[in-house]
Design a protein around this motif. Sequence first.
Motif, PDB file in Angstrom:
ATOM      1  N   ARG A  69       0.756   7.316   1.799  1.00 31.78           N
ATOM      2  CA  ARG A  69      -0.039   8.991   2.006  1.00 31.78           C
ATOM      3  C   ARG A  69      -1.928   9.175   1.753  1.00 31.78           C
ATOM      4  O   ARG A  69      -2.232   7.839   0.870  1.00 31.78           O
ATOM      5  N   LEU A  70      -1.947   9.712   2.867  1.00 34.34           N
ATOM      6  CA  LEU A  70      -3.461   9.635   2.952  1.00 34.34           C
ATOM      7  C   LEU A  70      -4.374  10.599   2.404  1.00 34.34           C
ATOM      8  O   LEU A  70      -3.818  11.588   2.082  1.00 34.34           O
ATOM      9  N   LEU A  71      -4.862  11.011   1.847  1.00 38.59           N
ATOM     10  CA  LEU A  71      -5.880  11.177   0.342  1.00 38.59           C
ATOM     11  C   LEU A  71      -7.339  11.518   0.141  1.00 38.59           C
ATOM     12  O   LEU A  71      -7.820  10.043   0.857  1.00 38.59           O
TER      13      LEU A  71
ATOM     14  N   GLU B 117      -6.558  11.826  11.023  1.00 41.50           N
ATOM     15  CA  GLU B 117      -5.342  12.311  11.921  1.00 41.50           C
ATOM     16  C   GLU B 117      -4.747  10.637  12.796  1.00 41.50           C
ATOM     17  O   GLU B 117      -3.960  11.120  12.878  1.00 41.50           O
ATOM     18  N   THR B 118      -5.880   9.786  13.552  1.00 41.85           N
ATOM     19  CA  THR B 118      -5.855   8.685  13.422  1.00 41.85           C
ATOM     20  C   THR B 118      -4.976   7.934  12.456  1.00 41.85           C
ATOM     21  O   THR B 118      -3.494   7.613  12.969  1.00 41.85           O
ATOM     22  N   TRP B 119      -5.354   8.135  11.420  1.00 41.63           N
ATOM     23  CA  TRP B 119      -4.636   7.217  10.604  1.00 41.63           C
ATOM     24  C   TRP B 119      -3.028   7.292  10.099  1.00 41.63           C
ATOM     25  O   TRP B 119      -1.874   6.680  10.114  1.00 41.63           O
TER      26      TRP B 119
ATOM     27  N   ILE C  15       1.235  -1.061  -0.271  1.00 45.47           N
ATOM     28  CA  ILE C  15       0.213  -0.219   0.015  1.00 45.47           C
ATOM     29  C   ILE C  15       1.087   1.682   0.174  1.00 45.47           C
ATOM     30  O   ILE C  15       1.708   1.388   1.142  1.00 45.47           O
ATOM     31  N   THR C  16       0.954   1.752  -1.020  1.00 48.45           N
ATOM     32  CA  THR C  16       1.653   3.590  -0.590  1.00 48.45           C
ATOM     33  C   THR C  16       0.570   4.948  -0.870  1.00 48.45           C
ATOM     34  O   THR C  16       1.033   5.974  -0.387  1.00 48.45           O
ATOM     35  N   GLN C  17      -0.844   4.735  -1.046  1.00 49.24           N
ATOM     36  CA  GLN C  17      -1.790   5.661  -0.281  1.00 49.24           C
ATOM     37  C   GLN C  17      -3.369   4.728  -0.438  1.00 49.24           C
ATOM     38  O   GLN C  17      -3.397   3.803  -0.652  1.00 49.24           O
ATOM     39  N   ILE C  18      -3.479   5.507   0.625  1.00 52.34           N
ATOM     40  CA  ILE C  18      -5.378   5.362   1.043  1.00 52.34           C
ATOM     41  C   ILE C  18      -6.013   6.397   0.606  1.00 52.34           C
ATOM     42  O   ILE C  18      -6.160   7.207   0.918  1.00 52.34           O
TER      43      ILE C  18
END
Length: 186
Positions: free
Chosen positions: A65-67, A53-55, A32-35
């Motif tokens: 990366r969280l998107l 914020e938690t993730w 996994i590189t992004q969610i």
Amino acid sequence: DRIRIFDELYLHQERNAQILAQVKNHRSFKDITQIWFDPAVMQHHQGQDSTYETWLADLGPRGIRLLTPEKFHEIDGRMRVHDKLLLNGAQQPYLICHPRTTWFQWEMTKGYRMRQRHDGTFHSDEPIDENNHLVKALTYLIVGRYGIADRPTTTRQKPKRQVPAYLSAFRRPAQFSGMGGEPVRR
């Protein structure tokens, strides 16, 4: 340029930390590189950190990366997903699903549907807001990655109510005869 869905996590009534633990323990986590998230994950509930914020605190240092896409109208998302479900110029599908994605396939074929009348016609152009968790996740990914639909959205107009035929005779405007000024129904 294709979207491939290899696996799914379909969890119900789980807490944020439990879902995060499931993701981290999943066999594909190392890849996994992004969610992509629903824009609503930015909201705070009962004084707690938001899901985002938690993730981010846990996955950010790992380079994931969280998107989240910008907010958009639901019809724009549906149109964009529809566009990506069509065959591309080479007659190849944009979306490819692994056979083990059983919940996603169920949502796409049976769960996510339009409200229908008894005669088989559709009640409206909006789908029923249930059985659509994975479809919405796909929508956030597609809109976040490709933007909203290329074509303009249609402006929705409130449907006009029609007067039943048995009442229409009583609702016609009165017309005057011209002689005595008395209204006459025709």
